[in-house]
Design a protein around this motif. Structure first.
Motif, PDB file in Angstrom:
ATOM      1  N   GLY A 111       0.652  -0.836  -0.236  1.00  0.00           N
ATOM      2  CA  GLY A 111       0.204   0.328   0.021  1.00  0.00           C
ATOM      3  C   GLY A 111       0.745   1.375  -0.450  1.00  0.00           C
ATOM      4  N   SER A 112       1.573   0.971   1.021  1.00  0.00           N
ATOM      5  CA  SER A 112       3.065   2.356   0.409  1.00  0.00           C
ATOM      6  C   SER A 112       4.104   2.687  -0.686  1.00  0.00           C
ATOM      7  CB  SER A 112       4.003   2.397   1.976  1.00  0.00           C
ATOM      8  OG  SER A 112       5.085   2.772   1.955  1.00  0.00           O
ATOM      9  N   GLN A 113       4.160   3.176  -0.919  1.00  0.00           N
ATOM     10  CA  GLN A 113       4.322   3.699  -2.376  1.00  0.00           C
ATOM     11  C   GLN A 113       6.313   3.288  -1.861  1.00  0.00           C
ATOM     12  OE1 GLN A 113       4.593   7.613  -3.842  1.00  0.00           O
ATOM     13  NE2 GLN A 113       5.670   7.402  -5.644  1.00  0.00           N
ATOM     14  N   ARG A 114       7.031   4.224  -0.714  1.00  0.00           N
ATOM     15  CA  ARG A 114       8.207   3.529  -0.561  1.00  0.00           C
ATOM     16  C   ARG A 114       8.216   2.180  -0.849  1.00  0.00           C
ATOM     17  NH1 ARG A 114      11.057   5.573   5.159  1.00  0.00           N
ATOM     18  NH2 ARG A 114      13.133   4.529   4.148  1.00  0.00           N
ATOM     19  N   LYS A 115       7.423   1.710   0.416  1.00  0.00           N
ATOM     20  CA  LYS A 115       7.452   0.259   0.277  1.00  0.00           C
ATOM     21  C   LYS A 115       7.414  -0.837  -0.723  1.00  0.00           C
ATOM     22  CE  LYS A 115       8.468  -2.056   4.564  1.00  0.00           C
ATOM     23  NZ  LYS A 115       9.778  -2.394   4.875  1.00  0.00           N
ATOM     24  N   ASN A 116       6.287   0.221  -1.669  1.00  0.00           N
ATOM     25  CA  ASN A 116       6.165  -1.041  -3.251  1.00  0.00           C
ATOM     26  C   ASN A 116       7.615  -0.496  -3.835  1.00  0.00           C
ATOM     27  OD1 ASN A 116       4.082  -2.334  -4.852  1.00  0.00           O
ATOM     28  ND2 ASN A 116       5.195  -1.072  -6.127  1.00  0.00           N
ATOM     29  N   ASP A 128      14.390   7.310   0.921  1.00  0.00           N
ATOM     30  CA  ASP A 128      12.885   7.934   0.055  1.00  0.00           C
ATOM     31  C   ASP A 128      12.416   6.638  -0.913  1.00  0.00           C
ATOM     32  OD1 ASP A 128      14.797   8.272  -2.295  1.00  0.00           O
ATOM     33  OD2 ASP A 128      14.373  11.052  -0.517  1.00  0.00           O
TER      34      ASP A 128
END
Length: 300
Positions: free
Chosen positions: A108-113, A155
């Motif tokens: 769900g998180s852009q950073r995690k993706n 980031d």
């Protein structure tokens, strides 16, 4: 002070300690991590359906496996060519540029993706570089270092920059290995080169086809065949030729007896050495010494 271990070993240790304390052995405690198959099915299948609907709603189409293979091959080995020698369209490069958006949503998180995508990318780059012929130790070491650097990324932009740099490095490894492999295939195979290196290193010892094959990691029958095909002589004849070359220098530049020279290169007894020497050079060792001895060198 307890070492890191898996749950099952920890359970056994708890049971063992219980037995020592209370003089009775009981079944080890079972840890409930909430990951039983019923729970997993209940979570997984609804989520999979929801994921498919979300992708359809937003028009997200996952890239194909063939697109992925072409893109990674292009990245690691360079722009591939058709059988006619013409470069394949740069559409392959464009396909890779779109792969990030076609890889699906992994978190769900852009950073995690981005982080998951970078980890997967580094993993795939490692495998494709090895497949291209890169040294496994170098490829795995580069992978470990890149993942360690990735863990410190602050980031999304930093994460993708690390992936881009990693791909460039893996590409360098892959292309260098491919170029080296193509160069070797024009002359001698890797096994033949390794055999020659081994012979040069242990030329003063008694050498055999079986021994060399085991050290280069190939079956002796296969090694014998490719060596003969690529060198124009059997491996045994090559060994004898190299040994005789060394004995020629010894006879020419030293005053050691023929028997000592024969023993030095492991071609004893002297009668056998003389037979092999004449077959290779056309002269006996004694004749060769008379006609080729460098007297100025011996005197000095």
């Amino acid at each position: 002070m307890i070492p890191i271990m898996d749950f099952w070993r920890l359970e056994e240790m708890i049971a063992f300690a219980h037995g020592l304390l209370f003089e009775e052995y009981v079944q080890p405690v079972r840890f409930d991590n909430g990951m039983d198959s019923k729970w997993f099915r209940g979570e997984f299948w609804p989520r999979q359906l929801e994921y498919g609907l979300e992708n359809a709603e937003w028009g997200i189409v996952h890239h194909s496996y063939e697109d992925e293979k072409r893109a990674w091959k292009w990245l690691i080995e360079g722009n591939p060519r058709t059988k006619s020698g013409q470069a394949i369209s740069d559409g392959v490069e464009n396909a890779f540029e779109n792969m990030a958006g076609m890889a699906g949503v992994m978190a769900g998180s852009q950073r995690k993706n981005a982080e998951y995508g970078a980890v997967a990318g580094i993993t795939l780059a490692t495998r494709y570089a090895i497949a291209a012929g890169a040294d496994e130790n170098k490829a795995y070491a580069l992978s470990d270092v890149m993942l360690q650097i990735l863990a410190k990324a602050g980031d999304v932009i930093g994460t993708w920059n690390i992936l881009v740099y990693a791909i460039k490095e893996f590409g360098r490894l892959g292309r260098e290995a491919k170029a080296e492999s193509e160069s070797e295939s024009e002359t001698h195979s890797r096994y033949v080169e390794r055999s020659r290196d081994y012979i040069a290193r242990y030329i003063y010892e008694k050498l055999s086809l079986q021994q060399i094959a085991e050290n280069v990691g190939v079956h002796k029958g296969y090694l014998s065949r490719i060596f003969s095909e690529q060198m124009g002589m059997t491996l045994t004849d090559y060994i004898l030729r190299e040994k005789i070359q060394i004995s020629c220098n010894l006879l020419k530049y030293s005053d050691r007896s023929i028997a000592v020279v024969a023993a030095y290169i492991n071609l004893s007894p002297q009668s056998y050495f003389t037979k092999v020497f004449k077959r290779v050079t056309g002269e006996t060792p004694a004749q060769y010494r008379r006609t080729h001895t460098d007297k100025s060198f011996i005197e000095s």
